[in-house]
Enzyme design. Structure first.
Site, short mmCIF file in Angstrom:
data_model
loop_
_atom_site.label_atom_id
_atom_site.label_comp_id
_atom_site.label_asym_id
_atom_site.label_seq_id
_atom_site.Cartn_x
_atom_site.Cartn_y
_atom_site.Cartn_z
N ASP A 98 0.87 -1.17 0.00
CA ASP A 98 0.00 0.00 0.00
C ASP A 98 0.91 1.22 0.00
O ASP A 98 2.00 1.21 0.57
CB ASP A 98 -0.91 -0.03 1.22
CG ASP A 98 -2.02 1.00 1.10
OD1 ASP A 98 -2.09 1.67 0.05
OD2 ASP A 98 -2.80 1.13 2.05
N SER A 99 0.43 2.28 -0.67
CA SER A 99 1.27 3.46 -0.85
C SER A 99 1.47 4.23 0.44
O SER A 99 2.41 5.01 0.55
CB SER A 99 0.62 4.40 -1.86
OG SER A 99 -0.60 4.90 -1.31
N GLY A 100 0.58 4.03 1.38
CA GLY A 100 0.68 4.80 2.61
C GLY A 100 -0.23 6.00 2.62
O GLY A 100 -0.28 6.72 3.62
N GLY A 101 -0.97 6.22 1.52
CA GLY A 101 -1.93 7.33 1.51
C GLY A 101 -2.88 7.26 2.69
O GLY A 101 -3.12 8.25 3.38
N PHE A 102 -3.40 6.08 2.94
CA PHE A 102 -4.33 5.89 4.04
C PHE A 102 -3.70 6.29 5.37
O PHE A 102 -4.30 7.00 6.18
CB PHE A 102 -4.79 4.42 4.07
CG PHE A 102 -5.74 4.11 5.19
CD1 PHE A 102 -7.09 4.38 5.06
CD2 PHE A 102 -5.28 3.55 6.38
CE1 PHE A 102 -7.97 4.10 6.10
CE2 PHE A 102 -6.16 3.27 7.41
CZ PHE A 102 -7.51 3.54 7.28
N ASP A 106 -2.95 8.19 -3.02
CA ASP A 106 -4.31 8.73 -3.14
C ASP A 106 -4.63 9.58 -1.93
O ASP A 106 -3.94 9.52 -0.92
CB ASP A 106 -5.34 7.60 -3.29
CG ASP A 106 -5.36 6.67 -2.08
OD1 ASP A 106 -4.33 6.58 -1.37
OD2 ASP A 106 -6.38 6.00 -1.84
N GLN A 134 -11.79 6.55 -5.29
CA GLN A 134 -12.30 7.09 -4.03
C GLN A 134 -13.72 7.58 -4.26
O GLN A 134 -14.38 7.15 -5.21
CB GLN A 134 -11.37 8.21 -3.55
CG GLN A 134 -10.00 7.73 -3.06
CD GLN A 134 -10.07 7.06 -1.69
OE1 GLN A 134 -11.09 7.09 -1.00
NE2 GLN A 134 -8.97 6.40 -1.32
N GLY A 185 -10.90 4.04 0.42
CA GLY A 185 -11.80 4.89 1.19
C GLY A 185 -12.93 4.15 1.88
O GLY A 185 -13.92 4.75 2.29
N ASP A 238 -7.38 -7.22 1.43
CA ASP A 238 -6.45 -7.29 2.55
C ASP A 238 -7.20 -6.81 3.77
O ASP A 238 -8.11 -5.98 3.65
CB ASP A 238 -5.25 -6.37 2.32
CG ASP A 238 -5.58 -4.93 2.67
OD1 ASP A 238 -5.30 -4.50 3.79
OD2 ASP A 238 -6.17 -4.25 1.80
N CYS A 275 -9.42 -28.45 10.81
CA CYS A 275 -8.54 -27.39 10.31
C CYS A 275 -7.09 -27.86 10.37
O CYS A 275 -6.65 -28.38 11.40
CB CYS A 275 -8.73 -26.12 11.14
SG CYS A 275 -7.51 -24.83 10.74
N CYS A 333 -4.31 -26.20 10.46
CA CYS A 333 -3.31 -25.20 10.90
C CYS A 333 -2.51 -25.74 12.09
O CYS A 333 -2.92 -26.69 12.75
CB CYS A 333 -3.99 -23.88 11.24
SG CYS A 333 -4.67 -23.82 12.90
N CYS A 347 -4.76 -25.92 15.36
CA CYS A 347 -5.78 -26.98 15.43
C CYS A 347 -5.18 -28.38 15.35
O CYS A 347 -5.74 -29.33 15.89
CB CYS A 347 -6.81 -26.78 14.33
SG CYS A 347 -7.78 -25.26 14.56
N HIS A 378 -3.98 -19.74 13.01
CA HIS A 378 -5.31 -20.27 12.70
C HIS A 378 -6.14 -19.27 11.89
O HIS A 378 -6.74 -19.62 10.87
CB HIS A 378 -6.09 -20.65 13.96
CG HIS A 378 -7.50 -21.00 13.63
ND1 HIS A 378 -7.87 -22.22 13.11
CD2 HIS A 378 -8.64 -20.25 13.63
CE1 HIS A 378 -9.16 -22.21 12.82
NE2 HIS A 378 -9.65 -21.03 13.13
#
Lengths: 385, 385
Positions: free
Chosen positions: B92-96, B146, B201, B228, B278, B316, B318, B321, B347
């Site tokens: 992620d660009s880091g805009g958020f 963004d 956005q 957004g 994500d 499961c 994992c 489990c 898990h």
């Protein structure tokens, strides 16, 4: 009649190459037991711990008795079913913890009453109930309740603590003998197939240590521990205690040095005939960014590792060295990321276990002295310059 | 000319079964990207993350630029060499993050200047340098810078932010085009073989969202993200944004819903044609003792799990489990043991990835509707009664 088999395959001076057989498998000795106080080494699940090569886990009766409680662990099928760890388990009795709770305990000849560190509720440990609780959760090796004096202590107090501990050990043995022989279900802990180790005390007083070892050696334990070390005493005295005590313990059963230590301490004790060890050093120091290597301790947070592309230790097969650089570990540990603690712990525990493999090979090949000398380097920090 | 290949193998309604080919391998879509902000999912080393089945990791440019710094990551050979993660990486660009630092930033038409959250030093992100930094560390998928408006926001402010973002996206594309074509070493980031995704956005305003999607769809990005969302808006609006935006984005390239969400959110968005996701939910909630299962969320600290011998989820595969019970996880998480966070994270991440496998199978077999309905249960807590 010991419940555990111990065979010695080779010796080199006082050092012994052995094999301890327990209900959950065999432990090649000298062996290091990673510390999983609450049932897991901090940061490692049972499979990750297996992958380090650990053959036996140390857990702590005091902590497990507080939470989740012996009833819960027993109902779930014992400590192995509870923790998911399938190899042998040794539990410390908790004497060390109880006697660290200064001002919160009252000891008498029958046992010790104390307020626990979690909610302050009163609990009582006796030589009998401590064995019984360990039997109920099905440990492979149980430890007796002992009185572990603080450091420093007056000689009279150390001698009194030892007299009381010795009396408790005789009572523990008597109680344990009843458990193994009883019909299953007859009483709590009946049918237990694990072994019981006694503990020698005596602070750092040579005469008392030698007398304690001789007293203890007469008792039919499955193994014999050296307790009361790593309580704040200087290194020279810790080593002296090992040199006084270990040779005086029975040669045909395992000797266990409790709570020790650095790689150099391990090599020293092995050379004096000790077979088992436990210590929080690899896991605790990992969480603080101290990484053990054959060249010494790397303080991974040090700026010089910021752009170091090498693994923590070249050729180390742990999940940390296999995949990430010192630079990435530096980054994670400085940022206090969980993954930093996890990878560092996996490395350090692996390092200690591989170090023991080296000691075992050195005994087998007669080259123990070189290892013992090399270990001095591995105990000293190199990351600060 | 897109740098990444995206093939659609099957569709079910608007849902698509796809395959995204990147320089470090192929991602079967719809795919969930575990969040490793600093280069690792908290508690999992690269091998442990591989074992969850993750095919692509999300990291964060803003965080990596702060520490260890782009120069360091680049000098170490890029984000894959740095982290030990060998499969694709999207940053992620880091805009958020930058637009979450309220009061510490100043945005203008050319970029954003801000004080970072670690030491307060001033940094400047521009559409060009954000692409360039991602190119220099060799990510497989880079995200444009963004402007992510807060929630709630006035329509005029949302529209202005979108106009600025769109202009930045055009500049980012132009800058990226120069990087791929340039001779290696010609300028920072030259020779980069990854792809660049644009971000739509528009807050929760339908007309603006539809216009933004149409604007963005005209640009030659390798993929298109819906940004957004997950900024505090109610679930109905979050879903509405997906329904307005996803179908308006180009059908021949991947669509990525940023920062979302619960299993039910994922199933909903997949049904509306989203391919990539994500979210910190599986890892963050694991650390708080919330375990995802097909039957719902288990709050593992709840007293009813104290003596529950079942695994978190039957069947499961994992590492949690496979070996430990709900009772042991309850014990570890309540005692705040690291191993509790590690096993719970393994898990939950596995659960999300297996959930995506189920969605992919459902698209292939035409039974997606059932999965989308079932997911409503998996999003709701069951551990509190």
């Amino acid at each position: 009649m010991p419940a555990l088999a111990f065979e010695i395959a080779a010796t080199a001076g006082r050092a012994r190459l052995g094999r301890l057989t327990t209900p959950h498998g065999t432990v090649e000795t000298p062996a290091f037991m990673p510390v999983g106080t609450l049932g897991a080494v901090k940061g490692l699940g049972p499979e990750a711990l297996e992958e380090t090569g650990a053959s036996i886990l140390l857990a702590n009766l005091y902590h497990l008795a507080l939470r989740p409680g012996i009833d819960v662990v027993e109902a779930l099928g014992g400590v192995h079913a509870f923790t998911g760890w399938r190899r042998p388990v040794l539990t410390d009795s908790g004497g060390f913890q109880v006697f660290s709770l200064s001002g919160m305990r009252k000891v008498d000849d029958d046992g010790v009453t104390f307020r626990n560190h979690l909610d302050g509720a009163a609990l009582r440990f006796t030589p009998e109930n401590v064995v019984e609780m360990q039997a109920r959760i099905g440990v492979d090796v149980a430890m007796v309740l002992d009185e572990c004096p603080p450091w420093p202590v007056e000689p009279e107090a150390a001698a009194a603590a030892w007299r009381r501990t010795l009396a408790w050990e005789e009572r523990a043995l008597e109680h344990a003998a009843g458990l193994g022989a009883a019909a299953p279900g007859a009483r709590p802990g009946a049918g237990w197939a694990g072994g019981l180790f006694g503990i020698a005390q005596g602070s750092a007083f040579r005469e008392l240590r030698e007398a304690a070892a001789a007293d203890l050696a007469r008792l039919p334990f499955d193994g014999f521990a050296i307790g009361g070390v790593s309580v704040g005493e200087p290194e020279e005295l810790r080593r002296a205690v090992v040199e006084w005590t270990a040779p005086a313990l029975p040669a045909d059963r395992p000797r266990y040095l409790m709570g020790v230590g650095t790689p150099a301490d391990l090599a020293h004790a092995v050379a004096h005939g000790v077979d088992l060890f436990d210590c929080v050093l690899p896991s605790r120091n990992a969480r603080h960014g101290e990484l053990f290597t054959r060249e010494g301790v790397l303080k991974i947070k040090n700026a010089r590792f910021r752009d170091d592309p090498a693994p923590v230790e070249d050729g180390c097969p742990c999940p940390c060295c296999r995949r990430v650089s010192r630079a990435f570990l530096h980054h994670l540990v400085r940022a206090r990321e969980l993954t930093g603690a996890v990878l560092a712990t996996a490395h350090n525990v692996r390092f200690f276990l591989d170090f023991m493999v080296g000691l075992r090979q050195a005994i087998a090949s007669g080259s123990l002295t070189e290892i013992a000398v090399g270990a001095s380097a591995a105990g000293s920090p190199q990351g600060s310059h």
